[in-house]
Write an enzyme that holds these catalytic residues in place. Structure first.
Site, PDB file in Angstrom:
ATOM      1  N   LYS A 263       0.838  -1.193   0.000  1.00  0.00           N
ATOM      2  CA  LYS A 263       0.000   0.000   0.000  1.00  0.00           C
ATOM      3  C   LYS A 263       0.878   1.250   0.000  1.00  0.00           C
ATOM      4  CE  LYS A 263      -3.836   2.002   2.719  1.00  0.00           C
ATOM      5  NZ  LYS A 263      -4.660   1.789   3.927  1.00  0.00           N
TER       6      LYS A 263
ATOM      7  N   SER B 183      -9.409   1.978   3.471  1.00  0.00           N
ATOM      8  CA  SER B 183      -8.563   2.701   2.550  1.00  0.00           C
ATOM      9  C   SER B 183      -7.634   1.802   1.731  1.00  0.00           C
ATOM     10  CB  SER B 183      -7.715   3.725   3.321  1.00  0.00           C
ATOM     11  OG  SER B 183      -6.865   3.090   4.267  1.00  0.00           O
TER      12      SER B 183
ATOM     13  N   SER C  69      -9.951  -0.435   7.405  1.00  0.00           N
ATOM     14  CA  SER C  69      -9.279  -0.200   6.123  1.00  0.00           C
ATOM     15  C   SER C  69      -8.600  -1.420   5.528  1.00  0.00           C
ATOM     16  CB  SER C  69      -8.272   0.942   6.264  1.00  0.00           C
ATOM     17  OG  SER C  69      -8.943   2.172   6.353  1.00  0.00           O
TER      18      SER C  69
END
Length: 498
Positions: A81, A161, A185
């Site tokens: 990420k 996210s 997330s």
């Protein structure tokens, strides 16, 4: 960033997880696998349906995979990420303010993964600033990477996210991915993209050189096509870090998280059913009842629990997040090398205003602005103590103790909603209990439970602090017992007709 199987040698199932190659085919080398993932990213993420799940790739991944083939992860290709630093690629958190942020260093969790034989395939897109900028955002959008599309229905949201991490794994763009979670997330994008996601106990994995939100709640964790793959990746990234005080106890609790997964049993295991967190969606309820039937068939003893968290827990959580966002972000930005980068949260707010057409077109930055005024240390300390107490000792711990259950379960969230940059996210149905685990800092695993109208929904397993291995074993046992079918991603728009 996604679409057809063009220029990709192996079937989706074989490349996304650990499934064997087609009968009669020679096993692909780690280098060949990495090269195949890069071709698939080009074919269906950059071209075709354009999933926008990947922000940047590491062209050296095939060579690095070949060199790591004899290590425990054997050169497996992992997307990271883009709020986690890697030495070869910028770390942007999805924001144009950090587009030039190339610190040239690995976060300790990435260094651990490399040492175990994992390879950084590239950086995954995300909800910008990990979805803490606005309370009316569209999950999965960042100014750097655009809007992530759900591979099961490309007009549907990938949640956030860690949206790019979840979508990429589901679409077979990597063996696994690393996401981060403050509250939902990892687990939400894993659930709606139909993959396994594990939020470990806060303190199991280092947060150093990870763009922060909350020192109390932030953690990185694995996302993969199976519980075994998630456990393998967790074992590679977990461990103590002198620069992160929360991880002091990690080395003592780090283990071979894959041990016992293949034959884990639920026979006689009492599992709490969080009935009020099932929500009001009939399709989700039917799927959850099928999951409970599968758990019973595997020998588990479901125990009905009627529980509703004190609303003060959520109020206090926001107080904590805003205070820690300001202090943590200022410290992180001050550590960056290079000219022209923001050094404080106030600098980011100013940058966004100066670049409003690119950064603020779809939603604002009201949470950032509120964080700038969150300076009451006494109020913060009280909110932190109260939210942790309500989620942990008076929440999960009390439920496990009073009902004599090993874990609690609920649907993770509902099916993916239609992405809408104009109006923002549409979380509906009152589904899930993930905030309990997030605020308490306890482990939370989501495993695909099935589909509602061909849209994936996950089943959550939540356990006590440091019960990470036990939670993974329970999830692996359920994974084997699951009877609901799991259809592959359509790589097309959702349609009411099959």
């Amino acid at each position: 960033m996604r679409h057809l199987l063009l220029a990709f040698a192996l079937p989706l199932a074989a490349c996304a997880g650990t499934a064997p190659p087609p009968t009669g085919a020679a096993p692909a080398s780690a280098s060949d696998q990495a090269a195949s993932y890069l071709r698939r990213i080009a074919a269906i993420d950059d071209d075709g349906p354009k999933l926008n799940a990947v922000i940047a790739v590491n062209p050296r991944a095939p060579a690095e995979a070949a060199a790591a083939a004899r290590l425990p992860l054997a050169g497996r290709a992992v997307l990271v990420k883009d709020n986690i630093e890697t030495r070869e690629l910028p770390t942007t958190a999805g924001s144009l303010a950090l587009a030039a942020n190339a610190p040239g260093r690995d976060a300790p969790l990435v260094a651990r993964m490399r040492a175990a034989g994992g390879v950084v395939l590239g950086k995954a897109n995300l909800s910008e600033w990990a979805n803490i900028r606005s309370d009316n955002s569209t999950s999965g959008w960042s100014a750097v990477g655009g809007l992530v599309r759900n591979p099961h229905a490309i007009d549907r949201n990938a949640c956030g996210s860690s949206s790019g991490s979840g979508a990429a794994v589901a679409a077979g763009l990597a063996w696994a991915a690393i996401g981060t979670e403050t509250d939902g997330s990892i687990t939400c994008p894993a659930s709606v993209n139909g993959v396994v996601g594990f939020k470990p106990t806060v303190g199991m994995v280092s947060r150093t050189h990870v763009v922060p939100i909350s020192a109390a709640q932030d953690t990185a964790g694995p996302m993969a096509m199976s519980v075994a793959d998630a456990a393998l990746l967790l074992g590679a990234i977990a461990g103590s870090d002198p620069a992160d005080r929360a991880t002091t106890g990690a080395d003592a609790r780090r283990t071979d998280f894959t041990a016992g997964l293949a034959d884990a049993s639920l026979a006689g295991v009492r599992i709490g059913v969080l009935r009020r967190q099932v929500g009001s969606r009939p399709g989700v309820t039917r799927l959850f009842e099928q999951a409970l039937a599968d758990l019973r068939a595997a020998g588990a003893v479901p125990v009905e629990i009627a529980f509703q968290p004190d609303a003060a827990m959520y109020r206090d959580e926001l107080t904590v997040l805003l205070y820690e966002l300001r202090t943590g972000m200022d410290a992180y930005l001050a550590s960056l090398r290079g000219a022209g980068l923001p050094r404080t949260l106030a600098d980011i707010v100013a940058f966004n205003k100066a670049n409003a057409p690119s950064e603020l077109r779809w939603f604002g930055q009201e949470l950032f602005e509120r964080a700038l005024t969150a300076t009451d240390a006494a109020a913060y300390r009280k909110a932190l103590a109260d939210s942790r107490r309500l989620a942990g000792p008076e929440g999960i711990d009390r439920l496990l103790r009073e009902h004599r259950v090993a874990f609690v379960v609920a649907p993770t969230t509902g099916p993916a909603w239609a992405s809408d940059l104009v109006n923002g996210d549409n979380f509906a149905g009152g589904i899930g209990a993930g905030s309990l685990a997030a605020i308490a800092g306890y482990p939370h695993l989501t495993v695909p439970m099935g589909q509602v109208e061909r849209l994936p929904v996950g089943l959550s397993f939540i356990g006590a602090r440091w019960a990470d291995h036990a939670v993974l074993k329970a999830g692996a046992a359920y994974e084997r017992a699951r009877t609901a079918p799991l259809a592959p991603p359509s790589l097309d728009r959702w349609s009411p007709t099959p």
